[in-house]
Design a protein around this motif. Structure first.
Motif, mmCIF file in Angstrom:
data_model
loop_
_atom_site.group_PDB
_atom_site.id
_atom_site.type_symbol
_atom_site.label_atom_id
_atom_site.label_comp_id
_atom_site.label_asym_id
_atom_site.label_seq_id
_atom_site.Cartn_x
_atom_site.Cartn_y
_atom_site.Cartn_z
ATOM 1 N N ILE A 477 0.854 -1.187 0.000
ATOM 2 C CA ILE A 477 0.000 0.000 0.000
ATOM 3 C C ILE A 477 0.891 1.239 0.000
ATOM 4 C CG2 ILE A 477 -1.861 1.252 1.152
ATOM 5 C CD1 ILE A 477 -2.588 -1.320 2.606
ATOM 6 N N THR A 478 0.634 2.141 -0.909
ATOM 7 C CA THR A 478 1.374 3.398 -0.933
ATOM 8 C C THR A 478 0.643 4.418 -0.058
ATOM 9 O OG1 THR A 478 0.177 4.290 -2.847
ATOM 10 C CG2 THR A 478 2.121 2.939 -3.295
ATOM 11 N N PRO A 479 1.362 5.363 0.532
ATOM 12 C CA PRO A 479 0.694 6.397 1.337
ATOM 13 C C PRO A 479 -0.119 7.331 0.452
ATOM 14 C CG PRO A 479 3.017 6.907 1.070
ATOM 15 C CD PRO A 479 2.825 5.540 0.489
ATOM 16 N N VAL A 480 -1.052 8.065 1.072
ATOM 17 C CA VAL A 480 -1.845 9.038 0.322
ATOM 18 C C VAL A 480 -0.936 10.195 -0.080
ATOM 19 C CG1 VAL A 480 -3.793 10.638 0.391
ATOM 20 C CG2 VAL A 480 -3.971 8.423 1.540
ATOM 21 N N ARG A 481 -0.702 10.290 -1.346
ATOM 22 C CA ARG A 481 0.092 11.379 -1.906
ATOM 23 C C ARG A 481 -0.669 11.928 -3.108
ATOM 24 N NH1 ARG A 481 1.893 10.831 2.389
ATOM 25 N NH2 ARG A 481 4.044 10.347 3.009
ATOM 26 N N ASN A 482 -0.764 13.245 -3.204
ATOM 27 C CA ASN A 482 -1.565 13.882 -4.254
ATOM 28 C C ASN A 482 -2.992 13.333 -4.234
ATOM 29 O OD1 ASN A 482 0.664 15.413 -5.253
ATOM 30 N ND2 ASN A 482 1.370 13.601 -6.366
ATOM 31 N N LYS A 483 -3.475 13.050 -3.005
ATOM 32 C CA LYS A 483 -4.852 12.608 -2.757
ATOM 33 C C LYS A 483 -5.150 11.208 -3.283
ATOM 34 C CE LYS A 483 -6.669 17.337 -2.659
ATOM 35 N NZ LYS A 483 -7.702 18.269 -3.174
ATOM 36 N N VAL A 484 -4.121 10.396 -3.536
ATOM 37 C CA VAL A 484 -4.327 9.036 -4.037
ATOM 38 C C VAL A 484 -3.433 8.059 -3.270
ATOM 39 C CG1 VAL A 484 -4.282 7.496 -6.045
ATOM 40 C CG2 VAL A 484 -4.820 9.916 -6.340
ATOM 41 N N SER A 485 -4.022 6.926 -2.859
ATOM 42 C CA SER A 485 -3.278 5.814 -2.267
ATOM 43 C C SER A 485 -3.632 4.550 -3.044
ATOM 44 C CB SER A 485 -3.641 5.630 -0.789
ATOM 45 O OG SER A 485 -3.020 4.478 -0.255
ATOM 46 N N THR A 486 -2.623 3.680 -3.279
ATOM 47 C CA THR A 486 -2.849 2.508 -4.123
ATOM 48 C C THR A 486 -2.455 1.223 -3.406
ATOM 49 O OG1 THR A 486 -2.494 3.793 -6.145
ATOM 50 C CG2 THR A 486 -2.288 1.406 -6.323
ATOM 51 N N LEU A 487 -3.357 0.260 -3.432
ATOM 52 C CA LEU A 487 -3.094 -1.100 -2.951
ATOM 53 C C LEU A 487 -2.811 -1.982 -4.154
ATOM 54 C CD1 LEU A 487 -3.281 -3.627 -1.018
ATOM 55 C CD2 LEU A 487 -5.732 -3.604 -1.499
ATOM 56 N N LYS A 488 -1.707 -2.726 -4.116
ATOM 57 C CA LYS A 488 -1.389 -3.687 -5.163
ATOM 58 C C LYS A 488 -1.321 -5.075 -4.538
ATOM 59 C CE LYS A 488 1.054 -0.583 -8.304
ATOM 60 N NZ LYS A 488 2.289 -0.347 -9.098
ATOM 61 N N LEU A 489 -2.087 -5.998 -5.117
ATOM 62 C CA LEU A 489 -2.153 -7.371 -4.618
ATOM 63 C C LEU A 489 -1.776 -8.316 -5.749
ATOM 64 C CD1 LEU A 489 -3.012 -9.607 -2.571
ATOM 65 C CD2 LEU A 489 -5.341 -9.337 -3.459
ATOM 66 N N SER A 490 -0.795 -9.182 -5.499
ATOM 67 C CA SER A 490 -0.379 -10.202 -6.462
ATOM 68 C C SER A 490 -0.702 -11.571 -5.889
ATOM 69 C CB SER A 490 1.128 -10.103 -6.747
ATOM 70 O OG SER A 490 1.458 -8.848 -7.299
ATOM 71 N N LEU A 491 -1.470 -12.360 -6.634
ATOM 72 C CA LEU A 491 -1.790 -13.734 -6.258
ATOM 73 C C LEU A 491 -0.958 -14.660 -7.131
ATOM 74 C CD1 LEU A 491 -5.685 -13.389 -6.113
ATOM 75 C CD2 LEU A 491 -4.092 -13.340 -4.183
#
Length: 518
Positions: A477-491
């Protein structure tokens, strides 16, 4: 989040099947204008890509999960049957929900394109569980599926609308008419930039959520979480994109905090995690682990606002340092590893083999605290390891990491050989404040003791003994920067050569039988 409204049971697999059958998310098409700006949830599927990646993909529609629905087990070949419906697979399908002002206004809907309306009519008449009457009004052909649900089509576009409450036929017809004649300026794609971007993506599956309608439910679910966060989810959105690749599935969820309501909390986390803590994550003997990067300065400011300075004297008497000294000692990098779960010395208790790692920035303060604890008899040093007998913990310092463990063996755990998973964890840590790993193979899940299931042998059997094509997962999970945070999940899948979607289809050819644990 609220559950989708119930519709007639025979209709549920129909909606599910249509959703998977239709495709092309990302192509601008006219029937997307049927989605109103008030929508709270939208799903879309890219069938051209799905068909390319998995042979016999329609098996996803034919297995036991679909046949669980009452009165639909006569459709033994749902996937092929839907192919006969003359659906235009060159266009996307949109499955969306509108909350409405009251429960009576709430509905879900499906919007898709038709190649040949006469063939579509014939398909509907073949549904074995219902004798449908097809009628017309205002240039729209329609059929009532039950007292909550209508399916209408016109100009080779179709709308299926399911209300949450019983609704008259006239009112159901008005819903179709309202969406058909919805002005472009009142549509979601006109009003929401995040949805427009999502439609241009090339992912296999995608979803868009407006979080404000679910603010009350989210706050209720977080009611027992002691976090000083006042959620304001107006103009907050979530988009999810999924792609099936060879040997893995990638999911990316982006949270858009457009109203900036979380700006005061953005300084609580760092932009990255020190890779030195992650050399043991993942490891072949571990069930899972988590890395976390916290901003010490932001935490100090928060704790001081909460009254931490009032505890300064007590803390100094007990550990030899003030709360500020303690926080200044830490780098903000944390690691937690779970090696095993087992029945404890008391057969009624469960013990967790845990290893915690704390990044250390000021070693002098750490040594001062350790000496204080030794003088007070709380710690006993044995070579390079301290024992805390009263807490049944073991401690060790290996610069720049201070380890706390429930078992000695974890403090001697080797870092393990380099691996693709380990390299991916370290790579993600450079841009994330959370990184996690879990081993989900059968032999790993079988380590979970029966005591944890409190005598439910079927849940235990499903959890521990179900065969799946999955091997492990990694998320960040990236922190909220420029009002956006992103979760990346790899299965990650066991078979790294075959596309992940094909692996899922192959697994469904011989679906597991639910049985009790031995």
């Amino acid at each position: 989040m609220k559950a989708f409204p119930p519709v007639s049971l025979p209709l549920v697999p129909f909606i599910f099947g249509m959703g998977l059958l239709l495709g092309g998310c990302g192509k601008p098409v006219e029937h997307s204008k049927y989605i109103p700006k008030e929508a709270s949830v939208v799903f879309c599927f890219n069938l051209p890509s799905i068909q390319e990646k998995a042979i016999q993909w329609e098996l996803l529609l034919n297995r036991d999960v679909v046949q669980l629905f009452a009165n639909f087990n006569q459709f033994h070949n749902l996937g092929p049957s839907l192919k006969e419906a003359s659906i235009d697979t060159q266009y996307p399908v949109y499955f969306f929900r509108e909350e409405g002002k009251t429960r009576a206004d709430r509905y879900v809907a499906l919007s898709f394109r038709i190649k040949d309306e006469s063939k579509f009519d014939a398909f509907l008449r073949k549904i074995p569980t219902q004798k449908l009457s097809i009628r017309s009004f205002a240039g729209i052909r329609y059929t009532i599926l039950d007292n909550k649900t209508i399916l209408g089509w016109m100009n080779r576009a179709a709308l299926l609308i399911a209300k949450e409450t019983k609704t008259s036929e006239e009112e159901l017809k008005n819903y179709v008419l309202r969406l058909r004649d919805l002005p472009e300026r009142e549509s979601l794609k006109f009003h929401n930039e995040q949805f427009r971007q999502l439609r241009q993506s090339s992912y296999d599956v995608a979803a868009w959520f407006s979080l404000h309608p679910y603010e009350a439910a989210i706050k209720k679910s977080l009611g027992n979480v002691p976090l000083p966060i006042n959620l304001d989810l107006e103009d907050n959105f979530l988009t999810v994109r999924g792609t099936f690749l060879a040997g893995k599935t990638e999911l990316e969820a982006s949270f858009f905090n457009l109203n900036g309501s979380l700006r005061e909390y953005r300084n609580l986390v760092k932009d990255s995690i020190n890779p030195a803590l992650l050399t043991q994550l993942p490891h072949p003997s571990l069930l899972g682990g988590l890395g976390l990067g916290l901003n010490i300065k932001g935490l100090k400011d928060l704790f001081n606002r909460l009254g931490a300075k009032l505890l300064a004297r007590q803390a100094e008497d007990w550990i030899g340092s003030t709360p500020d000294d303690l926080l200044d000692m830490l780098s903000g990098d944390l690691l937690a590893l779970l090696e095993n779960i087992r029945v404890g010395r008391d057969p009624r208790e469960i013990e967790y083999a845990l290893l915690l790692g704390l990044g250390i920035r000021q070693e002098v303060t750490l040594q001062k605290i350790l000496q204080k604890f030794e003088q007070n008899g709380l710690l006993v040093r044995q070579d390079s390891i301290w024992q805390a007998p009263s807490l049944r913990l073991s401690l060790a310092y290996r610069p720049p990491v201070f380890f706390i463990s429930t078992v000695d063996s974890l403090l001697r755990l080797p870092a393990g050989a380099p691996s693709v998973a380990k390299a991916e964890v370290v790579r993600r840590s450079q841009r994330s404040f959370v990184v996690g790993y879990a081993d989900v193979r059968e032999q790993t899940r079988q380590k979970i003791p029966s005591l944890l299931f409190q005598g439910d042998r079927y849940i235990e059997g499903w959890t521990k003994y179900t065969q799946t094509p999955l091997e492990s997962l990694i998320f960040s999970i990236t922190p909220v920067r420029n009002k956006v945070s992103t979760l990346k999940l790899s299965l990650f899948f066991k078979n790294r050569e075959v596309n992940a979607l094909q692996s899922l289809v192959d697994a469904l050819k011989q679906p597991p039988t639910l049985q009790a644990a031995p």
